[in-house]
Design a protein around this motif. Structure first.
Motif, short mmCIF file in Angstrom:
data_model
loop_
_atom_site.label_atom_id
_atom_site.label_comp_id
_atom_site.label_asym_id
_atom_site.label_seq_id
_atom_site.Cartn_x
_atom_site.Cartn_y
_atom_site.Cartn_z
N TRP A 34 -45.05 1.42 29.24
CA TRP A 34 -44.38 0.28 29.77
C TRP A 34 -45.34 -0.57 30.24
O TRP A 34 -46.32 -0.35 30.72
CB TRP A 34 -43.33 0.82 30.73
CG TRP A 34 -42.29 1.59 30.25
CD1 TRP A 34 -42.37 3.19 30.31
CD2 TRP A 34 -40.86 1.22 29.95
NE1 TRP A 34 -40.90 3.43 29.99
CE2 TRP A 34 -40.20 2.31 29.61
CE3 TRP A 34 -40.28 0.01 29.96
CZ2 TRP A 34 -38.80 2.29 29.19
CZ3 TRP A 34 -39.11 0.22 29.54
CH2 TRP A 34 -38.31 1.17 29.14
N GLU A 35 -45.04 -1.91 30.02
CA GLU A 35 -45.95 -2.92 30.45
C GLU A 35 -44.79 -3.82 31.41
O GLU A 35 -43.60 -4.18 31.11
CB GLU A 35 -46.23 -3.88 29.44
CG GLU A 35 -47.35 -3.23 28.71
CD GLU A 35 -48.11 -4.12 27.69
OE1 GLU A 35 -47.77 -5.39 27.83
OE2 GLU A 35 -48.41 -3.74 26.65
N THR A 77 -40.46 -9.52 33.33
CA THR A 77 -40.55 -9.12 31.61
C THR A 77 -41.07 -7.59 31.71
O THR A 77 -42.12 -7.51 32.04
CB THR A 77 -41.35 -10.24 30.94
OG1 THR A 77 -40.93 -11.45 30.99
CG2 THR A 77 -41.41 -9.65 29.33
N LYS A 79 -41.57 -4.47 28.96
CA LYS A 79 -41.81 -4.31 27.72
C LYS A 79 -42.12 -2.52 27.40
O LYS A 79 -42.98 -2.19 27.94
CB LYS A 79 -42.66 -4.85 27.10
CG LYS A 79 -43.02 -4.78 25.39
CD LYS A 79 -43.89 -5.67 24.86
CE LYS A 79 -45.45 -5.41 24.98
NZ LYS A 79 -46.24 -6.42 24.51
N HIS A 81 -43.61 -0.30 24.90
CA HIS A 81 -44.22 -0.33 23.55
C HIS A 81 -44.45 1.27 22.92
O HIS A 81 -44.93 2.05 23.74
CB HIS A 81 -45.72 -0.74 23.72
CG HIS A 81 -46.66 -0.86 22.60
ND1 HIS A 81 -46.37 -1.70 21.30
CD2 HIS A 81 -47.74 -0.01 22.19
CE1 HIS A 81 -47.26 -1.36 20.71
NE2 HIS A 81 -47.99 -0.45 20.91
N ASN A 91 -41.76 -2.60 19.96
CA ASN A 91 -41.42 -3.23 21.35
C ASN A 91 -40.21 -3.49 21.55
O ASN A 91 -39.42 -4.09 20.92
CB ASN A 91 -42.30 -4.56 21.51
CG ASN A 91 -43.72 -4.45 21.29
OD1 ASN A 91 -44.57 -3.33 21.63
ND2 ASN A 91 -44.64 -5.42 20.70
N THR A 93 -38.37 -5.55 24.60
CA THR A 93 -38.50 -6.57 25.57
C THR A 93 -37.27 -6.99 26.14
O THR A 93 -36.45 -7.21 25.75
CB THR A 93 -39.30 -7.74 25.16
OG1 THR A 93 -40.50 -7.00 24.20
CG2 THR A 93 -39.77 -8.78 26.24
N ARG A 95 -36.33 -9.42 29.71
CA ARG A 95 -36.72 -10.56 30.52
C ARG A 95 -35.43 -10.99 31.62
O ARG A 95 -34.40 -11.26 30.82
CB ARG A 95 -37.43 -12.32 29.89
CG ARG A 95 -37.67 -13.04 30.91
CD ARG A 95 -37.66 -14.45 30.23
NE ARG A 95 -38.68 -14.68 29.10
CZ ARG A 95 -39.84 -14.87 29.41
NH1 ARG A 95 -40.28 -15.54 30.65
NH2 ARG A 95 -40.67 -15.23 28.44
N GLU A 124 -33.80 -12.53 28.12
CA GLU A 124 -34.13 -12.05 26.84
C GLU A 124 -33.88 -10.53 26.66
O GLU A 124 -34.28 -9.87 27.70
CB GLU A 124 -35.72 -12.48 26.63
CG GLU A 124 -36.14 -13.85 26.44
CD GLU A 124 -37.60 -13.90 26.12
OE1 GLU A 124 -37.71 -14.10 24.84
OE2 GLU A 124 -38.42 -13.84 26.84
N THR A 125 -33.32 -10.05 25.36
CA THR A 125 -33.47 -8.61 25.23
C THR A 125 -33.52 -8.56 23.73
O THR A 125 -32.62 -8.96 23.06
CB THR A 125 -32.40 -8.19 25.89
OG1 THR A 125 -32.22 -6.63 25.39
CG2 THR A 125 -30.98 -8.89 25.25
N TRP A 142 -38.03 -8.65 13.85
CA TRP A 142 -37.20 -8.65 15.38
C TRP A 142 -35.89 -9.15 15.18
O TRP A 142 -35.38 -9.73 14.39
CB TRP A 142 -37.93 -9.45 16.21
CG TRP A 142 -37.90 -10.93 16.09
CD1 TRP A 142 -38.71 -11.79 15.29
CD2 TRP A 142 -36.73 -11.97 16.53
NE1 TRP A 142 -38.11 -13.25 15.06
CE2 TRP A 142 -37.28 -13.28 15.90
CE3 TRP A 142 -35.82 -11.68 17.34
CZ2 TRP A 142 -36.20 -14.34 16.25
CZ3 TRP A 142 -35.06 -12.88 17.53
CH2 TRP A 142 -35.28 -14.05 17.21
N ARG A 146 -33.82 -14.18 22.48
CA ARG A 146 -35.12 -14.45 22.50
C ARG A 146 -35.50 -15.70 22.93
O ARG A 146 -34.71 -16.70 22.64
CB ARG A 146 -35.90 -13.86 21.12
CG ARG A 146 -37.38 -13.94 21.31
CD ARG A 146 -38.07 -13.40 20.28
NE ARG A 146 -39.45 -13.23 20.37
CZ ARG A 146 -40.37 -12.82 19.36
NH1 ARG A 146 -39.92 -12.43 18.18
NH2 ARG A 146 -41.49 -12.80 19.50
#
Length: 451
Positions: A34-35, A77, A79, A81, A91, A93, A95, A124-125, A142, A146
């Motif tokens: 995770w980030e 955010t 993410k 990965h 990814n 993501t 937000r 965002e998703t 993707w 977004r």
């Protein structure tokens, strides 16, 4: 006997290793993590002892100070990965955002949701998958909600390029450069409450006064005016001492007349050093027609227009590294109607802004911002006549940034500032939110972090 066992043992080890390899699957996860990234902007600002709900024309290229109205804006955010044995990666993501556009200074008394504006939202998703063998190593796809390909002015802070909505796309490499196609859709009326009413008529023909005995019915819902953009982009073409990005957007809108149901926009962006000096700059020119009138490349729920809507947009901004102690940010932006823009004939806006910065030491930076903004249109645009047809706004700001890193973009920072805004007359001042007279002083402390 000892020597005869050695080949047998080696054969057993080889068989075990082969069995282990065979047991591995191409879809096995080899990397998973995770980030977390984010942004925070907390702006404590006062005008004669009260908070105010205005940005002094900053979104319209009239000022360039630190006086954005969000008192407590937070973004996260997240993410996830994942990489697999066969080289495929993904990814996920998300937000989230809170407080963007809210100008109230909240206290601790209970829920803040009495004011439903700018509450916690998922912006965002989306999922992106790359490395699929039959698509190619450099190709990813993707899908989801977004913000695609965003770019904003350095001092105005305005996003002039983005596609914001729900959609899907493909991105790859062509001749070593990034190329992509995407379809993004947005509903202008998304988030608006549907209209409901109570049907209290009873079976016996009477009308009840008890809401619990009434039926809730949805009043005739209007047709949706969904807007869609098909994006084509090609980025990173090296030439003329820098690189070029190319964008083309073809837009359409549902349930509109034929003269207001389509549009297109295109633009070229040039990235290089600071016009031959140490630093960086970004220069762009865009064209927008019809529902793409908003700078050609700025697509979202706000996209609309008609056959008369036509605009040209020019912007150039960047940061110059003057010395070890001095840096300077600058922006020059022009937005004008070739015919009509946002319903106004002959509308023109431009801003010139600079922000020199002096590094006192590693933890203190002094800044001065100066900007000049101009707007004009044909007499009578947006019901403006006389003094309101043209406006000139000057903004001068002094600030000191206390930070962990006194570079121009050093963050986090806590920045006390004093901003002076002056219009050429009271009519122009009133349009940007100045209550009394033609000028105003804003005193504030802007706290900012990104990670």
């Amino acid at each position: 006997m000892k020597h005869k066992l050695v080949p047998v043992a080696a054969a057993l080890l080889t068989a075990l290793a082969s069995a282990n390899v065979a047991a591995e699957s191409a879809t096995d996860v080899v990397t998973d993590g995770w980030e977390v990234h984010g942004y925070g902007s907390m702006n404590y600002r006062m005008v004669e002892g009260e908070t105010v709900d205005t940005e002094y024309g900053k979104p319209d290229y009239k000022t360039a100070g630190t006086h954005g109205k969000s008192t407590n804006q937070v973004e996260f955010t997240i993410k996830k990965h994942t990489e697999h044995q066969n080289g495929v990666w993904s990814n996920f993501t998300v937000r989230s955002e809170y407080g963007n556009g809210n100008s109230y200074a909240y206290t601790s008394s209970g829920s803040q949701k009495d004011n439903t504006k700018a509450q916690f939202e998922v912006k965002e998703t989306f999922v992106e998958i790359g490395g699929i063998s039959f698509l190619g190593e450099d190709t990813s796809i993707w899908g989801g909600q977004r913000y695609l390909n965003r770019a904003s002015g350095l001092l105005s802070g305005e996003f002039w390029k983005q596609s914001s909505g729900v959609g899907a796309g493909l991105q790859t490499k062509l001749a070593g450069n990034t190329a992509g196609i995407a379809v993004v859709t947005a509903d202008p009326d998304a988030g608006a409450a549907d209209s409901y009413s109570l049907d209290c008529k009873q079976k016996d023909g009477s009308t009840s006064t008890d809401p619990n005995k009434c039926k809730v019915k949805l009043d005739g819902a209007k047709d949706r005016s969904t807007v869609t953009s098909v994006d084509f982009y090609y980025y990173g073409v090296n030439a003329l001492g820098g690189s070029f990005d190319f964008d083309l957007k073809l837009m359409s809108q549902a349930n509109k007349d034929s003269d207001s149901d389509s549009g297109y926009g295109f633009g070229i962006t040039y990235n290089r050093d600071y016009y031959g000096f140490d630093g960086w700059s970004q220069t762009a020119i865009t064209y927008g027609k019809g529902i793409a009138q908003n700078r050609g490349l700025n697509f979202g729920g706000w996209s609309n227009g008609n056959d008369n809507a036509e605009s040209i947009f020019l912007t150039s901004y960047g940061v110059l590294n003057i010395s070890d102690k001095w840096q300077m940010g600058s922006e020059l932006t022009y937005l004008g109607a070739l015919d009509e823009l946002f319903g106004a004939e002959d509308l023109k806006r431009y801003i010139v802004a600079v922000r020199p910065s002096y590094n006192v030491n590693d933890n203190l930076r002094l800044e001065m911002t100066a900007s000049y903004g101009h707007e004009e249109g044909k007499d009578g645009y947006w019901d403006r006549t006389g003094d309101k047809v043209e406006s000139d706004i000057i903004n001068v700001e002094l600030a000191s940034a206390f930070t962990v890193n006194a570079d121009y973009f050093g963050r986090p920072q806590i920045k006390p500032y004093v901003s002076y805004i002056k219009a050429d007359d009271e009519a122009s001042a009133g349009i940007i939110g100045i209550k009394n007279g033609d000028d105003e002083v804003v005193v504030g402390v802007h706290t900012e972090i990104w990670f």
